[in-house]
Design a protein around this motif. Sequence first.
Motif, PDB file in Angstrom:
ATOM      1  N   ARG A  72       0.820  -1.220   0.000  1.00  0.00           N
ATOM      2  CA  ARG A  72       0.000   0.000   0.000  1.00  0.00           C
ATOM      3  C   ARG A  72       0.851   1.266   0.000  1.00  0.00           C
ATOM      4  N   ASN A  73       2.174   1.141   0.141  1.00  0.00           N
ATOM      5  CA  ASN A  73       3.072   2.297   0.046  1.00  0.00           C
ATOM      6  C   ASN A  73       3.103   2.766  -1.411  1.00  0.00           C
ATOM      7  N   TYR A  74       3.235   4.065  -1.611  1.00  0.00           N
ATOM      8  CA  TYR A  74       3.436   4.591  -2.964  1.00  0.00           C
ATOM      9  C   TYR A  74       4.118   5.949  -2.895  1.00  0.00           C
ATOM     10  N   GLU A  75       4.621   6.372  -4.042  1.00  0.00           N
ATOM     11  CA  GLU A  75       5.294   7.662  -4.158  1.00  0.00           C
ATOM     12  C   GLU A  75       4.732   8.392  -5.373  1.00  0.00           C
ATOM     13  N   THR A  76       4.559   9.698  -5.249  1.00  0.00           N
ATOM     14  CA  THR A  76       4.116  10.496  -6.388  1.00  0.00           C
ATOM     15  C   THR A  76       5.183  11.537  -6.712  1.00  0.00           C
TER      16      THR A  76
ATOM     17  N   GLU B  95       7.695  18.151  -6.677  1.00  0.00           N
ATOM     18  CA  GLU B  95       7.196  17.704  -5.383  1.00  0.00           C
ATOM     19  C   GLU B  95       7.193  16.180  -5.364  1.00  0.00           C
ATOM     20  N   VAL B  96       7.896  15.606  -4.398  1.00  0.00           N
ATOM     21  CA  VAL B  96       7.919  14.160  -4.198  1.00  0.00           C
ATOM     22  C   VAL B  96       7.132  13.887  -2.923  1.00  0.00           C
ATOM     23  N   THR B  97       6.148  13.007  -3.025  1.00  0.00           N
ATOM     24  CA  THR B  97       5.343  12.633  -1.872  1.00  0.00           C
ATOM     25  C   THR B  97       5.462  11.136  -1.663  1.00  0.00           C
ATOM     26  N   LYS B  98       5.850  10.746  -0.468  1.00  0.00           N
ATOM     27  CA  LYS B  98       5.914   9.333  -0.105  1.00  0.00           C
ATOM     28  C   LYS B  98       4.785   9.067   0.887  1.00  0.00           C
ATOM     29  N   VAL B  99       3.932   8.098   0.559  1.00  0.00           N
ATOM     30  CA  VAL B  99       2.797   7.749   1.407  1.00  0.00           C
ATOM     31  C   VAL B  99       2.999   6.329   1.904  1.00  0.00           C
TER      32      VAL B  99
ATOM     33  N   LEU C 183      17.569  12.368  -1.837  1.00  0.00           N
ATOM     34  CA  LEU C 183      16.377  11.598  -1.520  1.00  0.00           C
ATOM     35  C   LEU C 183      16.334  10.386  -2.443  1.00  0.00           C
ATOM     36  N   VAL C 184      16.224   9.210  -1.855  1.00  0.00           N
ATOM     37  CA  VAL C 184      16.110   7.976  -2.629  1.00  0.00           C
ATOM     38  C   VAL C 184      14.632   7.740  -2.926  1.00  0.00           C
ATOM     39  N   ILE C 185      14.329   7.492  -4.192  1.00  0.00           N
ATOM     40  CA  ILE C 185      12.946   7.198  -4.572  1.00  0.00           C
ATOM     41  C   ILE C 185      12.898   5.845  -5.284  1.00  0.00           C
ATOM     42  N   GLY C 186      11.725   5.238  -5.268  1.00  0.00           N
ATOM     43  CA  GLY C 186      11.509   3.998  -5.996  1.00  0.00           C
ATOM     44  C   GLY C 186      12.311   2.820  -5.506  1.00  0.00           C
ATOM     45  N   SER C 187      12.629   2.773  -4.222  1.00  0.00           N
ATOM     46  CA  SER C 187      13.459   1.681  -3.707  1.00  0.00           C
ATOM     47  C   SER C 187      12.771   0.324  -3.823  1.00  0.00           C
ATOM     48  N   PHE C 188      11.451   0.311  -3.945  1.00  0.00           N
ATOM     49  CA  PHE C 188      10.693  -0.935  -4.064  1.00  0.00           C
ATOM     50  C   PHE C 188      10.561  -1.418  -5.507  1.00  0.00           C
TER      51      PHE C 188
END
Length: 175
Positions: free
Chosen positions: A84-88, A97-101, A140-145
Amino acid sequence: MTAVETQAPHTVRSGEPLLLDACLRPNRSLSPRGFVILMSAVCAISFVGGLAFFLAGAWPVVGFMGLDVLLIYFAFRINYRDGRNYETLCMSPDDLEVTKVNYHGKAKRWHFQPAWLQVHIDNPVEHDSALTLRSHGKSLVIGSFLAPEERAEVANVVSEALMKARQANISPAQI
Protein backbone atom coordinates in the motif's frame (compact mmCIF):
# COMPACT_ATOMS: atom_id res chain seq x y z
CA MET A 1 1.79 -2.09 -16.33
CA THR A 2 4.99 -0.12 -16.09
CA ALA A 3 6.54 1.28 -12.96
CA VAL A 4 5.62 4.83 -13.88
CA GLU A 5 1.94 5.53 -14.16
CA THR A 6 1.81 8.89 -15.87
CA GLN A 7 -1.33 10.88 -16.25
CA ALA A 8 -2.33 13.51 -18.76
CA PRO A 9 -0.63 16.83 -18.02
CA HIS A 10 -2.79 19.19 -16.05
CA THR A 11 -2.13 22.40 -14.21
CA VAL A 12 -1.29 22.93 -10.57
CA ARG A 13 -2.91 25.62 -8.44
CA SER A 14 -0.48 28.28 -9.62
CA GLY A 15 -1.60 27.74 -13.20
CA GLU A 16 1.69 26.22 -14.36
CA PRO A 17 1.42 23.06 -16.46
CA LEU A 18 2.71 19.84 -14.95
CA LEU A 19 5.65 18.39 -16.84
CA LEU A 20 5.51 15.15 -14.86
CA ASP A 21 2.70 13.57 -12.89
CA ALA A 22 3.70 10.03 -11.93
CA CYS A 23 2.76 7.52 -9.28
CA LEU A 24 5.23 4.78 -8.28
CA ARG A 25 3.71 1.66 -6.75
CA PRO A 26 5.27 -1.65 -5.69
CA ASN A 27 4.42 -4.66 -7.83
CA ARG A 28 2.06 -7.11 -6.18
CA SER A 29 1.36 -9.84 -8.72
CA LEU A 30 -0.61 -12.18 -6.44
CA SER A 31 -4.28 -11.18 -6.39
CA PRO A 32 -6.42 -11.62 -3.26
CA ARG A 33 -8.12 -14.60 -4.93
CA GLY A 34 -4.70 -16.09 -5.73
CA PHE A 35 -3.69 -15.59 -2.10
CA VAL A 36 -6.73 -17.58 -0.91
CA ILE A 37 -5.94 -20.38 -3.39
CA LEU A 38 -2.26 -20.44 -2.37
CA MET A 39 -3.06 -20.50 1.35
CA SER A 40 -5.66 -23.24 0.79
CA ALA A 41 -3.03 -25.34 -0.99
CA VAL A 42 -0.45 -24.71 1.76
CA CYS A 43 -3.02 -25.66 4.44
CA ALA A 44 -4.01 -28.82 2.57
CA ILE A 45 -0.41 -29.94 2.09
CA SER A 46 0.42 -29.22 5.73
CA PHE A 47 -2.70 -31.06 6.92
CA VAL A 48 -1.93 -34.16 4.84
CA GLY A 49 1.73 -34.10 5.89
CA GLY A 50 0.81 -33.49 9.51
CA LEU A 51 -1.71 -36.35 9.44
CA ALA A 52 0.94 -38.68 8.03
CA PHE A 53 3.40 -37.73 10.78
CA PHE A 54 0.67 -38.04 13.43
CA LEU A 55 -0.25 -41.52 12.25
CA ALA A 56 3.43 -42.49 12.23
CA GLY A 57 3.67 -41.47 15.89
CA ALA A 58 5.57 -38.22 15.36
CA TRP A 59 2.74 -36.05 16.67
CA PRO A 60 4.95 -33.07 17.71
CA VAL A 61 5.66 -32.41 14.00
CA VAL A 62 1.99 -31.39 13.53
CA GLY A 63 2.54 -28.25 15.63
CA PHE A 64 5.55 -27.21 13.59
CA MET A 65 3.64 -27.70 10.34
CA GLY A 66 0.88 -25.48 11.71
CA LEU A 67 3.48 -22.92 12.70
CA ASP A 68 4.82 -22.96 9.11
CA VAL A 69 1.33 -22.16 7.79
CA LEU A 70 1.00 -19.23 10.21
CA LEU A 71 4.42 -17.85 9.28
CA ILE A 72 3.62 -18.02 5.56
CA TYR A 73 0.27 -16.29 6.18
CA PHE A 74 1.84 -13.47 8.22
CA ALA A 75 4.65 -13.00 5.69
CA PHE A 76 2.08 -12.46 2.94
CA ARG A 77 0.03 -10.10 5.12
CA ILE A 78 3.13 -7.97 5.76
CA ASN A 79 3.90 -8.02 2.03
CA TYR A 80 0.37 -6.85 1.17
CA ARG A 81 0.57 -4.13 3.84
CA ASP A 82 3.82 -2.82 2.38
CA GLY A 83 2.19 -2.92 -1.06
CA ARG A 84 0.00 0.00 0.00
CA ASN A 85 3.07 2.30 0.05
CA TYR A 86 3.44 4.59 -2.96
CA GLU A 87 5.29 7.66 -4.16
CA THR A 88 4.12 10.50 -6.39
CA LEU A 89 6.24 12.84 -8.49
CA CYS A 90 4.71 16.12 -9.69
CA MET A 91 6.93 18.50 -11.63
CA SER A 92 6.14 21.96 -12.90
CA PRO A 93 8.75 24.25 -14.49
CA ASP A 94 9.58 25.69 -11.05
CA ASP A 95 9.07 22.80 -8.61
CA LEU A 96 9.33 19.04 -8.20
CA GLU A 97 7.20 17.70 -5.38
CA VAL A 98 7.92 14.16 -4.20
CA THR A 99 5.34 12.63 -1.87
CA LYS A 100 5.91 9.33 -0.11
CA VAL A 101 2.80 7.75 1.41
CA ASN A 102 3.15 4.81 3.79
CA TYR A 103 0.65 2.00 4.39
CA HIS A 104 -1.02 4.04 7.17
CA GLY A 105 -1.71 6.83 4.68
CA LYS A 106 0.77 9.26 6.28
CA ALA A 107 2.46 11.41 3.66
CA LYS A 108 5.87 13.12 3.65
CA ARG A 109 6.63 15.75 1.02
CA TRP A 110 9.87 17.08 -0.41
CA HIS A 111 10.27 20.01 -2.81
CA PHE A 112 13.14 20.50 -5.23
CA GLN A 113 13.99 23.26 -7.69
CA PRO A 114 14.40 21.61 -11.11
CA ALA A 115 17.17 24.03 -12.10
CA TRP A 116 19.48 22.55 -9.45
CA LEU A 117 18.24 18.97 -9.33
CA GLN A 118 20.39 15.99 -10.34
CA VAL A 119 19.11 12.47 -10.97
CA HIS A 120 21.61 9.73 -10.16
CA ILE A 121 21.47 5.98 -10.75
CA ASP A 122 24.34 3.54 -11.31
CA ASN A 123 25.15 2.64 -14.89
CA PRO A 124 24.70 -0.23 -15.54
CA VAL A 125 21.78 -0.55 -13.17
CA GLU A 126 22.23 -3.35 -10.65
CA HIS A 127 19.83 -4.91 -8.14
CA ASP A 128 20.98 -2.64 -5.32
CA SER A 129 21.34 0.55 -7.41
CA ALA A 130 19.51 3.43 -5.78
CA LEU A 131 17.65 6.10 -7.72
CA THR A 132 18.65 9.34 -6.00
CA LEU A 133 17.49 12.93 -6.42
CA ARG A 134 20.21 15.41 -5.33
CA SER A 135 20.04 19.13 -4.79
CA HIS A 136 21.91 21.60 -2.59
CA GLY A 137 23.88 18.90 -0.77
CA LYS A 138 20.80 16.85 0.13
CA SER A 139 19.54 13.67 -1.45
CA LEU A 140 16.38 11.60 -1.52
CA VAL A 141 16.11 7.98 -2.63
CA ILE A 142 12.95 7.20 -4.57
CA GLY A 143 11.51 4.00 -6.00
CA SER A 144 13.46 1.68 -3.71
CA PHE A 145 10.69 -0.94 -4.06
CA LEU A 146 10.99 -1.02 -7.86
CA ALA A 147 12.91 -3.53 -9.97
CA PRO A 148 16.24 -2.27 -11.37
CA GLU A 149 14.82 -1.85 -14.90
CA GLU A 150 11.87 0.12 -13.52
CA ARG A 151 14.20 2.42 -11.55
CA ALA A 152 16.15 3.09 -14.77
CA GLU A 153 12.87 3.89 -16.54
CA VAL A 154 11.87 6.32 -13.78
CA ALA A 155 15.32 7.96 -13.93
CA ASN A 156 14.87 8.52 -17.68
CA VAL A 157 11.36 9.94 -17.28
CA VAL A 158 12.45 12.32 -14.50
CA SER A 159 15.55 13.41 -16.47
CA GLU A 160 13.43 14.18 -19.54
CA ALA A 161 10.99 16.20 -17.42
CA LEU A 162 13.94 18.08 -15.88
CA MET A 163 15.21 19.04 -19.35
CA LYS A 164 11.74 20.35 -20.23
CA ALA A 165 11.58 22.31 -16.96
CA ARG A 166 14.98 23.87 -17.58
CA GLN A 167 14.03 24.80 -21.14
CA ALA A 168 10.79 26.37 -19.89
CA ASN A 169 12.77 28.53 -17.41
CA ILE A 170 15.11 29.98 -20.05
CA SER A 171 13.95 33.49 -20.90
CA PRO A 172 14.41 34.93 -24.41
CA ALA A 173 16.92 37.49 -22.96
CA GLN A 174 19.21 34.61 -21.90
CA ILE A 175 19.42 33.15 -25.39
